[in-house]
Design a protein around this motif. Sequence first.
Motif, PDB file in Angstrom:
ATOM      1  N   THR A  91     -28.379  -1.259  16.940  1.00  0.00           N
ATOM      2  CA  THR A  91     -29.570  -1.862  16.353  1.00  0.00           C
ATOM      3  C   THR A  91     -30.744  -0.950  16.691  1.00  0.00           C
ATOM      4  OG1 THR A  91     -30.065  -3.121  18.351  1.00  0.00           O
ATOM      5  CG2 THR A  91     -28.665  -4.188  16.695  1.00  0.00           C
ATOM      6  N   ASN A  92     -31.899  -1.246  16.133  1.00  0.00           N
ATOM      7  CA  ASN A  92     -33.053  -0.398  16.407  1.00  0.00           C
ATOM      8  C   ASN A  92     -33.462  -0.428  17.876  1.00  0.00           C
ATOM      9  OD1 ASN A  92     -34.064   0.712  13.706  1.00  0.00           O
ATOM     10  ND2 ASN A  92     -33.726  -1.435  13.234  1.00  0.00           N
ATOM     11  N   GLN A  93     -33.522  -1.618  18.472  1.00  0.00           N
ATOM     12  CA  GLN A  93     -33.949  -1.690  19.863  1.00  0.00           C
ATOM     13  C   GLN A  93     -32.912  -1.099  20.810  1.00  0.00           C
ATOM     14  OE1 GLN A  93     -34.664  -5.554  21.648  1.00  0.00           O
ATOM     15  NE2 GLN A  93     -36.154  -4.694  23.078  1.00  0.00           N
ATOM     16  N   SER A  94     -31.643  -1.430  20.609  1.00  0.00           N
ATOM     17  CA  SER A  94     -30.614  -0.865  21.484  1.00  0.00           C
ATOM     18  C   SER A  94     -30.483   0.640  21.252  1.00  0.00           C
ATOM     19  CB  SER A  94     -29.269  -1.563  21.248  1.00  0.00           C
ATOM     20  OG  SER A  94     -28.793  -1.364  19.932  1.00  0.00           O
ATOM     21  N   GLY A  95     -30.718   1.091  20.008  1.00  0.00           N
ATOM     22  CA  GLY A  95     -30.701   2.528  19.736  1.00  0.00           C
ATOM     23  C   GLY A  95     -31.819   3.243  20.475  1.00  0.00           C
ATOM     24  N   LEU A  96     -33.001   2.618  20.514  1.00  0.00           N
ATOM     25  CA  LEU A  96     -34.123   3.203  21.253  1.00  0.00           C
ATOM     26  C   LEU A  96     -33.779   3.315  22.732  1.00  0.00           C
ATOM     27  CD1 LEU A  96     -37.060   4.159  21.410  1.00  0.00           C
ATOM     28  CD2 LEU A  96     -37.762   1.765  21.551  1.00  0.00           C
ATOM     29  N   PRO A 234     -36.443  -2.216   9.846  1.00  0.00           N
ATOM     30  CA  PRO A 234     -35.685  -1.093   9.273  1.00  0.00           C
ATOM     31  C   PRO A 234     -34.182  -1.268   9.455  1.00  0.00           C
ATOM     32  CG  PRO A 234     -37.506  -0.292  10.629  1.00  0.00           C
ATOM     33  CD  PRO A 234     -37.397  -1.775  10.871  1.00  0.00           C
ATOM     34  N   GLU A 235     -33.417  -0.634   8.584  1.00  0.00           N
ATOM     35  CA  GLU A 235     -31.967  -0.644   8.693  1.00  0.00           C
ATOM     36  C   GLU A 235     -31.520  -0.070  10.041  1.00  0.00           C
ATOM     37  OE1 GLU A 235     -29.774  -1.917   6.575  1.00  0.00           O
ATOM     38  OE2 GLU A 235     -31.242  -2.474   5.066  1.00  0.00           O
ATOM     39  N   ASP A 236     -30.269  -0.287  10.398  1.00  0.00           N
ATOM     40  CA  ASP A 236     -29.760   0.135  11.701  1.00  0.00           C
ATOM     41  C   ASP A 236     -29.548   1.652  11.771  1.00  0.00           C
ATOM     42  OD1 ASP A 236     -29.718  -2.460  12.579  1.00  0.00           O
ATOM     43  OD2 ASP A 236     -27.602  -2.772  12.121  1.00  0.00           O
ATOM     44  N   LEU A 291     -39.721   4.552  15.139  1.00  0.00           N
ATOM     45  CA  LEU A 291     -41.153   4.287  15.322  1.00  0.00           C
ATOM     46  C   LEU A 291     -41.515   2.805  15.115  1.00  0.00           C
ATOM     47  CD1 LEU A 291     -42.766   7.482  13.740  1.00  0.00           C
ATOM     48  CD2 LEU A 291     -42.733   6.830  16.160  1.00  0.00           C
ATOM     49  N   PRO A 292     -40.974   2.122  14.087  1.00  0.00           N
ATOM     50  CA  PRO A 292     -41.327   0.702  13.921  1.00  0.00           C
ATOM     51  C   PRO A 292     -40.929  -0.164  15.113  1.00  0.00           C
ATOM     52  CG  PRO A 292     -40.427   1.567  11.884  1.00  0.00           C
ATOM     53  CD  PRO A 292     -40.199   2.617  12.924  1.00  0.00           C
ATOM     54  N   VAL A 293     -39.759   0.104  15.701  1.00  0.00           N
ATOM     55  CA  VAL A 293     -39.346  -0.723  16.835  1.00  0.00           C
ATOM     56  C   VAL A 293     -40.163  -0.368  18.070  1.00  0.00           C
ATOM     57  CG1 VAL A 293     -37.445   0.723  17.734  1.00  0.00           C
ATOM     58  CG2 VAL A 293     -37.341  -1.740  17.993  1.00  0.00           C
ATOM     59  N   ARG A 294     -40.568   0.882  18.202  1.00  0.00           N
ATOM     60  CA  ARG A 294     -41.472   1.249  19.299  1.00  0.00           C
ATOM     61  C   ARG A 294     -42.819   0.542  19.126  1.00  0.00           C
ATOM     62  NH1 ARG A 294     -41.982   7.523  19.490  1.00  0.00           N
ATOM     63  NH2 ARG A 294     -43.660   6.911  20.931  1.00  0.00           N
ATOM     64  N   GLU A 295     -43.257   0.406  17.883  1.00  0.00           N
ATOM     65  CA  GLU A 295     -44.513  -0.287  17.611  1.00  0.00           C
ATOM     66  C   GLU A 295     -44.398  -1.769  17.978  1.00  0.00           C
ATOM     67  OE1 GLU A 295     -47.790  -0.545  14.010  1.00  0.00           O
ATOM     68  OE2 GLU A 295     -45.682  -0.259  13.500  1.00  0.00           O
ATOM     69  N   MET A 296     -43.276  -2.398  17.606  1.00  0.00           N
ATOM     70  CA  MET A 296     -43.061  -3.802  17.957  1.00  0.00           C
ATOM     71  C   MET A 296     -43.053  -3.982  19.469  1.00  0.00           C
ATOM     72  SD  MET A 296     -40.279  -5.531  15.373  1.00  0.00           S
ATOM     73  CE  MET A 296     -39.078  -4.227  15.261  1.00  0.00           C
ATOM     74  N   GLU A 297     -42.342  -3.095  20.147  1.00  0.00           N
ATOM     75  CA  GLU A 297     -42.219  -3.173  21.597  1.00  0.00           C
ATOM     76  C   GLU A 297     -43.587  -3.046  22.280  1.00  0.00           C
ATOM     77  OE1 GLU A 297     -39.068  -0.958  24.360  1.00  0.00           O
ATOM     78  OE2 GLU A 297     -40.740   0.356  23.828  1.00  0.00           O
ATOM     79  N   ALA A 298     -44.365  -2.037  21.867  1.00  0.00           N
ATOM     80  CA  ALA A 298     -45.681  -1.813  22.471  1.00  0.00           C
ATOM     81  C   ALA A 298     -46.641  -2.954  22.162  1.00  0.00           C
ATOM     82  CB  ALA A 298     -46.260  -0.483  21.986  1.00  0.00           C
ATOM     83  N   THR A 299     -46.550  -3.509  20.950  1.00  0.00           N
ATOM     84  CA  THR A 299     -47.408  -4.630  20.564  1.00  0.00           C
ATOM     85  C   THR A 299     -47.129  -5.848  21.433  1.00  0.00           C
ATOM     86  OG1 THR A 299     -47.531  -3.849  18.278  1.00  0.00           O
ATOM     87  CG2 THR A 299     -48.078  -6.163  18.669  1.00  0.00           C
ATOM     88  N   GLU A 300     -45.840  -6.142  21.636  1.00  0.00           N
ATOM     89  CA  GLU A 300     -45.473  -7.276  22.493  1.00  0.00           C
ATOM     90  C   GLU A 300     -45.981  -7.061  23.919  1.00  0.00           C
ATOM     91  OE1 GLU A 300     -41.534  -9.485  24.360  1.00  0.00           O
ATOM     92  OE2 GLU A 300     -41.269  -7.847  22.933  1.00  0.00           O
TER      93      GLU A 300
END
Length: 335
Positions: A91-96, A234-236, A291-300
């Motif tokens: 997934t995006n988060q686990s991939g990061l 975003p897609e995986d 980048l989108p998942v990094r944005e979600m993470e930083a926003t949280e």
Amino acid sequence: MISRRAGFSLLAATLALAACAKPADKPAPTDTLNFSIMSTEKASTQAAEWAPFLADMEKATGLKVKPFYGSNYSALIEAMRFKQTDMGWFTNQSGLEAVRRSGGEVFARTTKPDGGQDGYQSVIIVAKDSPITLETLLKCDKSLSFGMGDAKSTSGTLAPMTYLFAPRGIRPDECFKTVRSANHEANLYAVANRVVDASTNNTASMARLAQHGTAAGDRTLANLKVIWTSPTIPEDPMLWRKDLDPAVKARIAKFFFSYGVGTGPEAERQRDNLRRIESGPFKRADATHLLPVREMEATEQLMEAREKGDTAAAAKAQAELDAVHAEEKAAKPAS
């Protein structure tokens, strides 16, 4: 001053050490690829769905491809970290997390099986005849049980935290009577069977259940309704180990980016295999995909830090958010 004899001795010692020095590490040759797959459903179901694709991969690359089914994303991240796996679907988060901790590198991403618009949504589901609404859910009176995804699941945890709970200062463990963590399939059935009152899930998982066309799956979906939907995720991503032999990477890339592409019976057969694993032909991707998942993470993190009054943590989160926005701007093609 060093004597001539001492100088010769020093030179000899230096040359001897140089001769013993190991050359720079090179990727170890391999004839086997360990391919990691998250078991969002029963392992036996996953194995049957993936078998045709992995068999074609073996044939095309000349490498033995061994599936590695993880019960959670942490297991897949650690497996790559300790080089028990060489590549996999994240997934995006686990991939990061795999990029940060396990030497992973994004090289491809999935697409919609039907060729539709890329992306999927996180959702919150309840039983179809349940009186629970989003407003009811957010009362946080500890009267409801709630299901969430793996801690490193993008749609099961990060997206609902970023877009729903964190902006309202809500912590699920303080909001609900109980919080149960499980994979998407288990959470679907848990809500339908009234094991939990509500749960996170995603549109891709629900579409997969519908695609199977089983009586049990159809009954489950018929007994559910969605009370919240996130912005598009975003897609995986597909990752391989950054230190994988370049020759092996080239074989993998050749297979991935030609599979299911084109016309004719063979291309259609390959696309059928891809549909079984809920993807269309793969597309090239790189670190900018995350980048989108990094944005979600930083926003949280920024919202949580501000709520706690932690100025240092807020400054750190804001710096990361600014860095992400700068990278997003740089990644956009010139108009």
